[in-house]
Each structure stands twice: as structure tokens, then as C-alpha cells.
Design an enzyme around this catalytic site. Sequence first.
Site, PDB file in Angstrom:
ATOM      1  N   SER A   1      -5.638  12.929 -28.718  1.00 48.98           N
ATOM      2  CA  SER A   1      -6.242  11.784 -29.386  1.00 48.98           C
ATOM      3  C   SER A   1      -5.423  10.515 -29.125  1.00 48.98           C
ATOM      4  CB  SER A   1      -6.386  12.088 -30.881  1.00 48.98           C
ATOM      5  OG  SER A   1      -7.225  11.162 -31.518  1.00 48.98           O
TER       6      SER A   1
ATOM      7  N   ASP B   1     -12.663  14.619 -29.875  1.00 49.80           N
ATOM      8  CA  ASP B   1     -11.225  14.549 -30.129  1.00 49.80           C
ATOM      9  C   ASP B   1     -10.523  15.883 -29.869  1.00 49.80           C
ATOM     10  OD1 ASP B   1      -8.690  14.474 -31.650  1.00 49.80           O
ATOM     11  OD2 ASP B   1      -9.477  12.599 -32.478  1.00 49.80           O
TER      12      ASP B   1
END
Length: 307
Positions: free
Chosen positions: A65, A188
Amino acid sequence: MTQTAQTAQATQTVQATQTVQATQPTAHKTAIIDVGGGYRAIFGAGVLDRCLEDGITFDSCYGVSAGSANLTSFLAGQHGRNHTFYTQYAFRKEYASTENFLKDRNFVDLDYVYSTLSNHDGENPLDYEAFLGNPAKFTVVACDARDGSTKYFTRSDMGYESIDPIKASSSVPVANEPYVIDGVPYYDGGIADPVPVQKAVDDGCDRIVVVLTRLKDELREQKKDVAPARVLKHLYPAAAERLLNRYKTYNDEVALAKEYEKQGIAMILAPDDLCGLSTLTKTYEGLERMYRKGYAAAARIGDFLNS
């Protein structure tokens, strides 16, 4: 993999590593893992800036991320660049806002952050030549929205003004639409392999700095993921299942990192206070405090890598 199985695997790996070191002393293979965490990830920005100041490099870098974005600036040698993104650009509506979400279902405009601002003619360009030329191995974690599997992008998947894997790894489920690369939708990386310490060990690393952005001994809870998973399951049920179980995956992987820490293979850096920050909630004061915590924590890295 259950926590028990991961712990057993960690013990076996430690024993094998110790055997090799006893018979053939070699330099350590070093790694850093930045797990991201939205605005909390400025903690990792502080860690990495301190590393640049101290001349600390790593053989391998693993980003999840926002942690993957932190590492692009680090690998490019651009001290302070991440700090500017968190403390200045992140307050712009073009960067992240309800207006963005209402317009195209993306609370954070990943193209604005990692293309408009970061391209050669952008406001704060990434030094692509330095980034692409850095000899360190770079792995970016994302989740394939179709089946929930883990995708490990490498620098070979990136190029000049082409860092789409960073966008994919940073696409928060429901707050953002999945980011599509070559026809594949990604979310993510934190819902697939949030703390990829076993990946680093499997790649041969034996001195691993793990940068967490939650309290080290605080277990993640499921409750905040239940509602987003319910929304997500209509389009991407496998990814929704990974999201629903992210709390367990995260807790198991942190427990595994602690096992490696006991054996001297890993060192965990984590804030002692979240400074009022969350994935999508921030204050300028909180960001500055968290950055300073990361910067201070990084003072331990040099001694650990040389131990």
C-alpha cells in the site's frame, strides 16, 4: 497458513539459516518491509529518511500500500519527498476527498498522486532514472480482486513514468475502485499479505526490518472490515473474503515477525502512539509527530543490520 504452522516454519528456517552461517560465514542479506497504513504510513517515511541520512541501504525492499510509495522515493534517494506528500499534498481535495469519491468512486485519486504529481513535468517528480537504476530488489504487494490471490509485482513491472503497481497496492477496497493493470483489477496489498516477512525470508533475507504503523502488541480487529466486505462481495466475493479475514492474516503475520525477532532475523519498528491518525484520517500535527517517531525509531537499524 495458521500461526502455528508459520511459527514451525519460522523455527525450521532459523535452524537452516544458523547451519549455513556456522559453516560458511557470509554477509547478511538485508531487507526492509514497509506495511503502509494510509496516513499512518508517514511513520515509514520518517524511518526511510533517517536511513538515507545514515547511508543505510537494503538488498531487498518490500512495500505494501502506501509503504510501496514510501519506498519508491527511498530507492530514488529523494530525502523528504514522502514528507511533502503527506503533509502538503494530502490536504488537497484533488489528492483525497469526498468530492473525488462522488465523482468517480475513488476517495484517493491515485493517478493524481502517482502520475500528475510524480511524472517528470509534475510538481514533485520521482527521479525515475535513480529509482529504476537502484540495484536493490523491489517487491510490491497487491491483491487480485478476481480471486483474492496475492500478486507480487517487481521493478520489471515498472518503467519510466509507469509505476502502476504502486497504485494497485494502494487501492483501498470500497474507498477506491480496484486499479486495473493489463485487464486485471487489483486492490490494496494489505488484504492479501499485509506483513510479508515470510516472503522476505523465503527470498533469502536474514536481517529484516519490519516497519509497522500500528501498535506492536495491539491485535487488529475485524469490525471495521465487516461493512466494506459486505459491499465488496457483490462484485468481488473472493477479495471480500480476504478483506473480512484481514484481521487474522495481519495478526498471524505480526506474530510470525515477532518469532523471527526473537531469533535475531527481524527487527520490528512500530509507533507507541498513533497520533490520532488512521488510514484515511489525518491532522497536520499528528502527521508531524508520527514522522518524528519513525525518524527516531530508525536509529536502531544500523546496529541491527551489522549484528
